[in-house]
Design an enzyme around this catalytic site. Structure first.
Site, mmCIF file in Angstrom:
data_model
loop_
_atom_site.group_PDB
_atom_site.id
_atom_site.type_symbol
_atom_site.label_atom_id
_atom_site.label_comp_id
_atom_site.label_asym_id
_atom_site.label_seq_id
_atom_site.Cartn_x
_atom_site.Cartn_y
_atom_site.Cartn_z
ATOM 1 C CG ASP A 59 3.244 7.597 4.075
ATOM 2 O OD1 ASP A 59 2.425 8.251 3.397
ATOM 3 O OD2 ASP A 59 3.712 8.014 5.156
ATOM 4 C CG HIS A 60 -0.158 7.412 -2.366
ATOM 5 N ND1 HIS A 60 0.638 7.897 -3.377
ATOM 6 C CD2 HIS A 60 -1.093 6.623 -2.967
ATOM 7 C CE1 HIS A 60 0.197 7.431 -4.543
ATOM 8 N NE2 HIS A 60 -0.839 6.640 -4.316
ATOM 9 N NE ARG A 61 2.302 10.775 5.147
ATOM 10 C CZ ARG A 61 2.474 10.815 6.466
ATOM 11 N NH1 ARG A 61 2.191 11.929 7.135
ATOM 12 N NH2 ARG A 61 2.930 9.757 7.112
#
Length: 465
Positions: free
Chosen positions: A435-437
């Protein structure tokens, strides 16, 4: 006087909203004990036997095997108290007492429990059939006092409205009335009762049957104009398979993951020759055998300790990243029911032997279909060994609400430059979807590189022991 109580499909936990009836364990007319399992249902998580919190005689079941019911929908009704004789069941009407009084009256025949293992400790009574009287004798007191209205004003609502506004269970007490309706194909939900508080009597079923026969006769006499309506249905090609049960849950979860999580994937090839040699040495020293999956799990746990950003979840409502203190490692397992992800709790504190045992236990439970909801929830990171399917690489979808998943391909001999020379080595492809968040590419790349280093040189793990 018996009280007829309704038992609804309980909340089975973990956010489950529906369940499919797999097998009824009781029939109408059976005597059930408090907390006796009455139906086996399949949720998106597992197969569950649902116990009934009431003791008495089953008067109705709702839904055939294969029917999917939402949480809170009626499962069955039970007549509690009294002797359970047919005439007593026939006379027991819903207006007998308010809900509070009914609860007090049957408190000795109600446990309040809805899950197996959380009921009373008393033994379960054996199933038995209630002996019914001669149908001719039992029907007479039902039909005699009813003043039957002319069929004209009732026929239209019965034929036109499939459900006549019954909320909850159908108000029918007499098993004989139910049998008559079932044998003649009458949907009791479409029948308006003329008894006290809408109770459906035998005369009501006979009236509905007469109305349907009149409608059928009128349709037969009219010109055949309905044939063109069937054309659109015939034009639809292909097999339609409902997305429900486990398949529906997987579809919903994967769709949610793709919708909410901005994922990215990176991958690397690694020389697993030394790891395979280390495993052979461990298993050759005696004691329980160590699985390759257990070694990979140990590597993942150590990598997550170095890169805790990937052992986290995103609270979208609060707009916060929640870093989780423990590693609960999920692993993908293919079963006859479909793909499931059992969870090894506290994987970061387990030894390779303990991990091997737990993987074996959960895998066998998955194959047998006996995993509990607790076995399938609470994961913080997933290990996906798709190499067992004979493939090298994949871009897996993150298991929502987790933040990352490590994929492991098959380990096969390949040409590899080792110590400056070309050699045949055991090579595996590793992929990380994240998850790039929760992190940037540098963190994800560092995690994957550390995992690859441990695969290539297992001695790296000694620094953290």
């Amino acid at each position: 006087m018996a009280q007829v109580l309704e038992f609804k499909l309980p909340d089975l936990g973990e956010g489950l909203t529906e369940a499919e009836i797999v097998r009824w364990l009781v029939a109408v007319g059976d005597v059930v004990a408090i907390d006796q399992p009455v139906v086996e249902v399949e949720t998106a998580k597992a197969m569950v036997e649902v116990p009934c919190p009431y003791g008495g005689v089953v008067t109705a079941r709702y839904g055939e095997e294969g029917t999917e019911l939402p949480v809170g929908a009626p499962l069955l009704t039970v007549a509690v108290g009294g002797t359970g004789a047919p005439e007593e069941l026939t006379e027991a009407a819903p207006e007998a007492a308010p809900k509070a009084a009914a609860a007090d009256a049957v408190s000795s025949e109600y446990s309040g429990n809805v899950l197996v293992g959380y009921g009373t400790a008393g033994p379960v009574a054996r199933r038995r059939r209630v002996q019914r009287e001669n149908p001719a004798v039992a029907q007479a007191p039902v039909a005699a006092p009813v003043a039957v209205k002319a069929p004209e004003p009732v026929a239209a609502p019965v034929a036109a409205v499939p459900v006549a506004g019954h909320d909850g269970p159908v108000p029918v007490i007499s098993p004989l009335v139910r049998k008559l309706a079932r044998d003649r194909g009458i949907d009791l939900r479409a029948v308006r009762g003329s008894g006290p508080e809408g109770l459906i009597l035998r005369a009501d079923v006979e009236l509905a049957l007469a109305a349907l026969e009149q409608s059928a006769a009128a349709a037969a006499a009219a010109p055949a104009v309905a044939a063109p309506v069937a054309a659109p249905a015939a034009a639809v090609a292909g097999e339609r398979i409902p997305l429900r049960g486990l398949r529906g849950a997987v579809a919903d979860k994967l769709s949610r993951s793709r919708t909410e999580i901005p994922d990215a994937t990176c991958w690397v090839d690694a020389d697993a020759t030394e790891l395979m040699a280390a495993r052979r040495a461990m298993n050759g020293a005696g004691g329980p055998k160590i699985s390759l999956l257990a070694l990979l799990a140990r590597i993942c746990a150590h990598a997550l300790a170095r890169f805790p950003e990937l052992n986290s979840t995103v609270d979208t409502a609060a707009r916060e990243i929640v870093r989780l203190p423990a590693v609960h490692l999920g692993f993908a397992a293919q079963t006859p029911r479909g793909l499931v992800v059992p969870v090894v709790k506290d994987a970061g504190t387990r030894t390779a032997e303990s991990l091997t045992e737990e993987f074996a236990r959960l895998t066998e439970s998955a194959r047998q279909g006996t995993l509990t909801p607790a076995d399938l929830t609470g994961g913080t990171f997933t290990l996906n060994n798709y190499g067992v399917f004979g493939v090298d690489g994949s871009t897996p979808i993150v298991n929502h609400p987790e933040a990352a998943m490590l994929g492991v391909g098959r380990i096969i001999p390949k040409p590899w430059v080792h110590q400056g020379e070309l050699a045949v080595r055991q090579v595996v492809q590793l992929s990380l979807t994240f998850d790039h968040r929760v992190c940037d590419g540098g963190t994800a790349g560092g995690f994957l590189r550390y995992v690859a280093d441990c695969v290539e040189q297992p001695a790296v793990l000694l620094r953290t022991l």
